[in-house]
Design an enzyme around this catalytic site. Structure first.
Site, PDB file in Angstrom:
ATOM      1  N   GLU A   1       0.792  -1.231   0.000  1.00  0.00           N
ATOM      2  CA  GLU A   1       0.000   0.000   0.000  1.00  0.00           C
ATOM      3  C   GLU A   1       0.825   1.283   0.000  1.00  0.00           C
ATOM      4  O   GLU A   1       0.607   2.167   0.824  1.00  0.00           O
ATOM      5  CB  GLU A   1      -0.971   0.005   1.188  1.00  0.00           C
ATOM      6  CG  GLU A   1      -1.944  -1.152   1.161  1.00  0.00           C
ATOM      7  CD  GLU A   1      -2.986  -1.100   2.273  1.00  0.00           C
ATOM      8  OE1 GLU A   1      -2.816  -0.304   3.205  1.00  0.00           O
ATOM      9  OE2 GLU A   1      -3.964  -1.860   2.193  1.00  0.00           O
TER      10      GLU A   1
ATOM     11  N   GLU B   1      -5.783  -8.552   0.772  1.00  0.00           N
ATOM     12  CA  GLU B   1      -6.415  -8.135   2.025  1.00  0.00           C
ATOM     13  C   GLU B   1      -7.891  -7.857   1.767  1.00  0.00           C
ATOM     14  O   GLU B   1      -8.243  -7.206   0.781  1.00  0.00           O
ATOM     15  CB  GLU B   1      -5.762  -6.886   2.618  1.00  0.00           C
ATOM     16  CG  GLU B   1      -4.365  -7.127   3.127  1.00  0.00           C
ATOM     17  CD  GLU B   1      -3.783  -5.927   3.889  1.00  0.00           C
ATOM     18  OE1 GLU B   1      -4.556  -5.142   4.476  1.00  0.00           O
ATOM     19  OE2 GLU B   1      -2.559  -5.775   3.855  1.00  0.00           O
TER      20      GLU B   1
HETATM   21  C1  BG6 Z   1      -4.429  -2.312   5.610  1.00  0.00           C
HETATM   22  C2  BG6 Z   1      -3.030  -2.618   6.085  1.00  0.00           C
HETATM   23  O1  BG6 Z   1      -4.460  -1.091   4.994  1.00  0.00           O
HETATM   24  O2  BG6 Z   1      -5.405  -2.235   6.590  1.00  0.00           O
HETATM   25  C3  BG6 Z   1      -2.971  -3.518   7.311  1.00  0.00           C
HETATM   26  O3  BG6 Z   1      -2.275  -3.184   5.050  1.00  0.00           O
HETATM   27  C4  BG6 Z   1      -3.993  -3.050   8.322  1.00  0.00           C
HETATM   28  O4  BG6 Z   1      -1.663  -3.507   7.819  1.00  0.00           O
HETATM   29  C5  BG6 Z   1      -5.356  -3.141   7.680  1.00  0.00           C
HETATM   30  O5  BG6 Z   1      -3.970  -3.772   9.530  1.00  0.00           O
HETATM   31  C6  BG6 Z   1      -6.497  -2.799   8.619  1.00  0.00           C
HETATM   32  O6  BG6 Z   1      -6.324  -1.504   9.108  1.00  0.00           O
HETATM   33  P1  BG6 Z   1      -6.533  -1.175  10.644  1.00  0.00           P
HETATM   34  O7  BG6 Z   1      -6.186   0.251  10.783  1.00  0.00           O
HETATM   35  O8  BG6 Z   1      -7.958  -1.471  10.913  1.00  0.00           O
HETATM   36  O9  BG6 Z   1      -5.586  -2.094  11.359  1.00  0.00           O
END
Ligand code: BG6
Length: 470
Positions: free
Chosen positions: A163, A370
């Site tokens: 990202e 993700e």
């Molecule tokens: C993504 C990241 O953008 O979002 C992760 O790559 C992150 O590292 C995930 O954990 C969820 O975001 P958050 O802020 O809810 O942990």
């Protein structure tokens, strides 16, 4: 009949600083992610122990095997391999990842590795303010080559930066401490450029050093709806996607900054210093595939820059500070969508749109690395976690993947976030994404036991039937 091809890659994801812990064990150096998490140690868990994967990796891989994963998407900690970022290699770091990779293979799980997931070695910040310097791109190239040489005989799938397009807008991730907004954006633009250069150098090195290696970026995807059908709102929504995500993919694809992005950099007078000799690397360093991170969609209305809202200004919503708005748009709430308890607007159709859009633009294979739902899961008295809401979320998004495949999208895999509960950026262990529950809370590590959630058992069936039972 399932629409998922026979060799579809079912996975689950994580990142080093969010699960490993052992932040200074066996020679590992401090990272920017550690530094920032320590600043918040009084508010939430930090990266010191996290989910303790560093000590429990074998037990965790056994669970991944039970789950039936074909791939495991995780990241290598740069500062475990080279503690000060560009100096001596730490053999203990190499040994750790060798053990993990070998054991994954023993369990028939293919490693899918990210080189850099928010955790720049802090020594590089002290040395030359990290990505602001060209030296950082060369340090990254050196680190990437070490990984390709050490692990490339077994690891064929690589992602460069996780990202870049999102982390670039978050000062804390980039370690931008400049108060003056224009100066901060100037630094940001230069850092972004050096990360593009680093990306290209890593792609070139992977193609040279890893036989049959495939490498690409993991992007934080955006799909922005216009608040109304006013052309200005539509333009604002388009600009939001172009300026936040597409510019990044366009550069990885063509090796050149697109006109709409250059225009912004010029208008703001923050065009980065680019060297003539970089052009060839940027052209050669084309991505082989796109890793897509997808959580939610956005909504925007037109917000022309003026004195009250200058370009690069920040929009404050309650306690939340939104990202730079580039002088085109304002974030809005989409009243047609439900949101998670943390405000992410749930939208499986948006995933189908994103996949189709990137397919039309780039015609490259894609994998989702993700996708998931952050929630405050509850461990019930029967020792279980009944996370039906997560199953509903994942089911709807897997169905969207299936439709996208029918639309002709070349989707090669799906790897939700996250394999286990881990350190969430601003909510520590309060906000959980995992299929496996980590029994700890922010200030009490307990025994950090692993407990399979209902979603674990459900996803196991999905994988077993290749997506037929969703
Ligand atoms: C993504 C990241 O953008 O979002 C992760 O790559 C992150 O590292 C995930 O954990 C969820 O975001 P958050 O802020 O809810 O942990």
């Amino acid at each position: 009949m399932s629409t998922f091809p026979k060799n579809f890659l079912w996975g689950a994801s994580s990142s080093a600083f969010q699960i490993e812990g052992a932040w200074d064990e066996d020679g590992k150096g401090k990272t920017v992610a550690d530094y920032n998490s320590f600043k918040r140690s009084h508010l939430q868990a930090d990266s010191k122990v996290a989910s303790d994967f560093y000590h429990k990796w074998k037990e965790d891989i056994d669970l991944m095997s039970e789950l039936g994963l074909n791939i495991y998407r995780f990241s290598i900690s740069w500062a475990r391999i080279i503690p000060d970022g560009d100096g001596i290699v730490n053999q203990k770091g190499i040994e750790f990842y060798n053990k993990v990779i070998d054991y994954l293979y023993e369990k028939n799980i293919t490693p899918f590795i990210t080189l850099y997931h928010f955790d720049l070695p802090y020594a590089l910040v002290e040395k030359y303010n990290g990505w602001e310097s060209r030296e950082c791109a060369y340090a990254f190239e050196k680190y990437a080559k070490i990984c390709f040489n050490e692990f490339g005989n077994r690891v064929k799938y690589w992602q460069v930066h996780n990202e870049q397009n999102l982390m670039m807008r978050v000062d804390e991730r980039m370690n931008i401490e400049e108060e003056d907004k224009w100066k901060a954006d100037k630094i940001r633009a230069q850092m972004d450029y050096h990360m593009f250069l680093a990306h290209a150098l890593a792609v070139e090195a992977c193609h040279q050093l890893v036989e049959n290696g495939k490498i690409g970026p993991a992007v934080s995807s955006t799909c922005t709806y216009a608040l109304t059908n006013k052309p200005q709102d539509v333009w604002a929504a388009k600009m939001n996607d172009w300026m936040k995500t597409n510019y990044c993919l366009d550069i990885h694809f063509t090796g050149e900054y697109p006109g709409y992005y250059m225009r912004y950099l010029k208008e703001r007078n923050i065009v980065p210093i680019m060297h003539e000799e970089d052009k060839e690397h940027l052209k050669n360093g084309k991505m082989d595939y796109i890793a897509v991170n997808y959580y939610r969609t956005l909504c925007a209305s037109y917000l022309p820059a003026d004195e009250e809202n200058p370009i690069g200004s920040r929009v404050f919503r309650g306690n939340q500070v939104d990202f730079d708005q580039y002088g085109y748009c304002r974030d809005e709430k989409n009243t047609n969508l439900e949101a998670t308890e943390y405000g992410a607007q749930i939208d499986p159709m948006g995933l189908r749109i994103v996949l189709n859009e990137y397919h039309q633009r780039y015609r490259l294979p894609m994998i989702i690395t993700e996708n998931g739902l952050g929630a405050a899961d509850v461990l019930t008295e029967d020792g279980k976690i009944h996370d039906q809401y997560r199953i509903d979320y994942l089911r709807a998004h897997i169905e969207a993947c299936s439709l996208a495949i029918e639309d002709g999208v070349n989707l090669i895999g799906y790897s939700p976030w996250s394999v286990m509960d881990l350190l969430s950026s601003h909510q520590g262990f309060k906000k959980r994404y995992g299929l496996i529950y980590i029994d700890r809370d922010d200030f009490n590590e307990k025994n950090i036991l692993r407990i399979k959630k209902d979603s674990f058992h459900w996803y196991q069936k999905v994988i077993k039937t290749n997506g037929e039972i969703v």
